[in-house]
Design a protein around this motif. Structure first.
Motif, mmCIF file in Angstrom:
data_model
loop_
_atom_site.group_PDB
_atom_site.id
_atom_site.type_symbol
_atom_site.label_atom_id
_atom_site.label_comp_id
_atom_site.label_asym_id
_atom_site.label_seq_id
_atom_site.Cartn_x
_atom_site.Cartn_y
_atom_site.Cartn_z
ATOM 1 N N ALA A 155 46.081 50.381 26.506
ATOM 2 C CA ALA A 155 45.526 49.188 27.145
ATOM 3 C C ALA A 155 44.096 48.948 26.693
ATOM 4 N N THR A 156 43.749 47.668 26.528
ATOM 5 C CA THR A 156 42.346 47.349 26.273
ATOM 6 C C THR A 156 41.610 47.316 27.603
ATOM 7 N N LEU A 157 40.298 47.260 27.545
ATOM 8 C CA LEU A 157 39.501 47.352 28.768
ATOM 9 C C LEU A 157 39.833 46.272 29.807
ATOM 10 N N PRO A 158 39.902 44.984 29.421
ATOM 11 C CA PRO A 158 40.218 43.982 30.446
ATOM 12 C C PRO A 158 41.562 44.236 31.128
ATOM 13 N N ILE A 159 42.541 44.722 30.369
ATOM 14 C CA ILE A 159 43.862 44.945 30.961
ATOM 15 C C ILE A 159 43.836 46.145 31.893
ATOM 16 N N ASN A 160 43.153 47.182 31.449
ATOM 17 C CA ASN A 160 42.993 48.367 32.287
ATOM 18 C C ASN A 160 42.234 48.032 33.574
ATOM 19 N N MET A 161 41.178 47.243 33.429
ATOM 20 C CA MET A 161 40.394 46.858 34.610
ATOM 21 C C MET A 161 41.207 45.963 35.543
ATOM 22 N N TYR A 162 41.986 45.079 34.951
ATOM 23 C CA TYR A 162 42.815 44.180 35.763
ATOM 24 C C TYR A 162 43.735 44.973 36.684
ATOM 25 N N MET A 163 44.354 46.005 36.130
ATOM 26 C CA MET A 163 45.287 46.779 36.946
ATOM 27 C C MET A 163 44.554 47.500 38.073
ATOM 28 N N GLN A 164 43.347 47.973 37.778
ATOM 29 C CA GLN A 164 42.582 48.659 38.827
ATOM 30 C C GLN A 164 42.109 47.675 39.892
ATOM 31 N N VAL A 165 41.676 46.486 39.460
ATOM 32 C CA VAL A 165 41.197 45.489 40.416
ATOM 33 C C VAL A 165 42.351 45.036 41.312
ATOM 34 N N ARG A 166 43.515 44.826 40.709
ATOM 35 C CA ARG A 166 44.666 44.350 41.458
ATOM 36 C C ARG A 166 45.120 45.378 42.491
ATOM 37 N N ASP A 167 45.112 46.651 42.108
ATOM 38 C CA ASP A 167 45.644 47.667 43.002
ATOM 39 C C ASP A 167 44.576 48.313 43.872
ATOM 40 N N GLY A 168 43.373 47.798 43.854
ATOM 41 C CA GLY A 168 42.311 48.389 44.664
ATOM 42 C C GLY A 168 41.562 49.417 43.846
ATOM 43 N N SER A 169 40.240 49.343 43.883
ATOM 44 C CA SER A 169 39.484 50.160 42.941
ATOM 45 C C SER A 169 38.321 50.854 43.618
ATOM 46 N N THR A 170 37.741 51.799 42.907
ATOM 47 C CA THR A 170 36.487 52.412 43.342
ATOM 48 C C THR A 170 35.351 51.658 42.661
ATOM 49 N N PRO A 171 34.105 51.912 43.097
ATOM 50 C CA PRO A 171 32.981 51.210 42.463
ATOM 51 C C PRO A 171 32.778 51.550 40.993
ATOM 52 N N VAL A 172 33.648 52.364 40.406
ATOM 53 C CA VAL A 172 33.484 52.621 38.975
ATOM 54 C C VAL A 172 33.670 51.309 38.201
#
Lengths: 285, 285
Positions: free
Chosen positions: A240-257
């Motif tokens: 995964a590229t960064l935007p796709i990886n970040m998208y999945m984390q944002v969608r499923d709930g994320s930490t402040p990382v």
């Protein structure tokens, strides 16, 4: 009404207030995202639990900062590789196109030019799926007729690079064309008269003149590739590229990382934008 | 002379071949393949109209399509309404260095990736978000309210993410507007409203249309903003495409949807161009 005309205090004040509100609207989400990167909490939300740099440098057991977060680091690296490749491909294609359409005459030039600008008005999602389907069909054809499985025709790095380049090249072409239009051709003629050949003129005169726009276009290509989501989502393989990886984390709930990554990206792009804009590359959106 | 001409031929091919390969392999052939697949049966590859018939038979599909188109038009209109006074202020009211500073400030947020900007809004608006925290602590809300996942928030997000592509062209034409025209109208006693209606808006029409085309296309094809800020029921058409291709692996249905989206965006852009008697060449400049 305008600078040179008298206007009531109320009008001027009201307008200024509107602009202030507009800029708050513009910057609020970015500022909040950046600030929360430093909150000592497991969630990207208030209340403020104190200042920390753990979301950048933390190395467990509770908080893994961006510099120790293997998944995010890997996707950052993938994005970087993709962006460099797209930058090279689309700078080459875009510059070729600029020369072709500004300096050459040939049949069907207008039709070809129309094709070149079409990617700007084709939604990125469509570019993604059409390239995915086309390369899949070619892959199947080769497998059926030659019995060889060609792995680069499946989703993955090469396809992402090609997919992004398909429309980023157009943008580079427009940036370079804008400068090529203003080129003074007597410079070329002078060089020919002094005995230079075509390649020398191209390298020492024309390309040298175009250098700022080529660098600007390349930088733009890098950034657009780095941030692309819509086209990439259909072409990406296991990496995964960064935007796709970040998208999945944002969608499923994320930490402040995620905020820490955003902080670095916002800082990076802002510096990049200010440098570009103050250097007068206004053509760059 | 003869020698020179031969060189030109080679130079032409050097520019021509990469551009033709790019446009045919990454744009033309993939879209033809998309069209072919949209008329094919899933496994046999035989000709069928089923993929398009499914679109008309299932209300969820065509309702989403109509909804997406309608909201895209609303967003484009809202962006126009906001961009006019903003660019008017920057170009005609702000003084001296303020103009340049505001120009840079307005561009910077849009270099940041769409994902980060949407993430910022999520942090602000969600139930555990900053605004709720703030409103509850000052006693305005009794308990937190979910402000995400509804249509109004989604529209706001789409306006936010696509605004730049309207502000830049409108600012461009606003700069060209001669202040003397406004001064003359003012001296002759015109009201502010009639100055806006008869001078400023007609003058900015070309910028508004150019921006409108790009904004409409971007909003219609956007995935992240509706997906993360809108409701959870895949009610943006790009989500339907995504579902067909990635979740159900029904590429033929996805191809038909993709082609319908492409047809819609081309149609609306074509109508806008015809109405304003422009061509695509002028728009992308």
């Amino acid at each position: 009404m305008i600078r040179s005309l008298p206007s009531s205090k109320k009008y001027r004040g009201g307008f200024t207030l509107f602009i202030i509100l507009y800029f708050i609207f513009l910057f609020a989400p970015l500022v909040v995202t950046m600030i929360l990167a430093f909150n000592d909490s497991m969630y990207p939300s208030l209340p403020w639990q104190g200042f920390t740099l753990d979301w950048f440098f933390g190395n467990g057991p509770e908080k893994y900062g961006i510099f120790h977060d293997q998944t995010n680091l890997r996707s950052l690296f993938t994005s970087f590789k993709v962006a460099v490749a797209v930058m090279i491909v689309s700078t080459f294609l875009g510059t070729c196109a600029a020369f072709l359409f500004e300096q050459e005459n040939f049949r069907f030039k207008n039709a070809l030019y129309f094709l070149m600008i079409a990617p700007l008005v084709i939604p990125g999602v469509i570019l993604g799926i059409s390239i995915l389907m086309f390369s899949n069909t070619i892959g199947l054809f080769i497998e059926d007729h030659l019995g060889i499985y060609v792995s680069f025709l499946g989703p993955g790095f090469p396809l992402v690079v090609l997919g992004q380049s398909s429309f980023i090249s157009t943008i580079v072409a427009l940036v370079v064309s804008a400068r090529l239009k203003k080129f003074d051709h007597t410079l070329e003629e002078a060089a020919y008269n002094l005995g230079a050949n075509k390649a020398e003129v191209l390298w020492f005169i024309t390309l040298k003149y175009l250098r700022p726009s080529i660098i600007g276009g390349a930088a733009m290509a890098f950034l657009m590739s780095f941030e692309n989501f819509n086209t990439t989502i259909f072409l990406v393989g296991s990496q995964a590229t960064l935007p796709i990886n970040m998208y999945m984390q944002v969608r499923d709930g994320s930490t402040p990382v995620i905020n820490a990554i955003s902080f670095l990206l916002i800082l990076g792009t802002s510096i990049f934008a200010v440098v570009n804009l103050t250097k007068g590359n206004k053509k760059l959106l | 002379m003869m020698k020179n001409r031969q060189h030109i031929k080679w130079g032409f091919l050097f520019f021509f071949l990469p551009v033709v390969l790019w446009l045919f392999l990454l744009i033309v052939l993939p879209h033809l393949e998309l069209l072919r697949l949209s008329f094919s049966k899933a496994n046999t590859g035989k000709f069928t109209l089923d993929n398009y018939l499914a679109f008309f038979k299932e209300p969820i599909y065509w309702l989403t399509f109509v909804r997406t188109a309608g909201y895209s038009i609303i967003v484009t209109f809202l962006v126009m309404v906001i961009s006019l006074p903003v660019s008017f202020y920057i170009s005609k009211i702000a003084r001296g260095r303020m103009t340049g500073a505001l120009m840079i400030l307005i561009l910077v947020p849009f270099w940041v990736s769409e994902l980060i900007r949407v993430y910022g809004w999520m942090i602000l608006l969600r139930e555990s978000g900053i605004l709720n925290h703030f409103f509850v602590s000052i006693g305005l809300f009794k308990e937190p309210v979910e402000m995400l996942y509804n249509d109004i928030t989604m529209i706001m997000g789409l306006v936010y993410t696509s605004m730049l592509f309207m502000v830049v062209p409108v600012l461009g034409v606003m700069d060209d507007l001669d202040n003397a025209l406004i001064e003359a109208a003012y001296d002759l006693g015109a009201s502010k409203i009639s100055i806006w209606r008869t001078i400023i808006i007609p003058h900015c029409a070309s910028g508004l249309v150019n921006g409108g085309i790009i904004v409409f296309m971007l909003v219609l094809g956007s995935y992240l903003t509706p997906n993360l800020m809108g409701g959870k029921n895949s009610l943006w058409f790009t989500e339907q495409i995504y579902n067909q291709i990635i979740l159900y692996f029904n590429w033929n249905q996805g191809a038909a949807f993709g082609f319908l989206l492409l047809a819609l965006s081309s149609l609306i852009i074509w109508v806008l161009l015809k109405l304003t008697k422009q061509n695509l060449k002028e728009v992308v400049k």
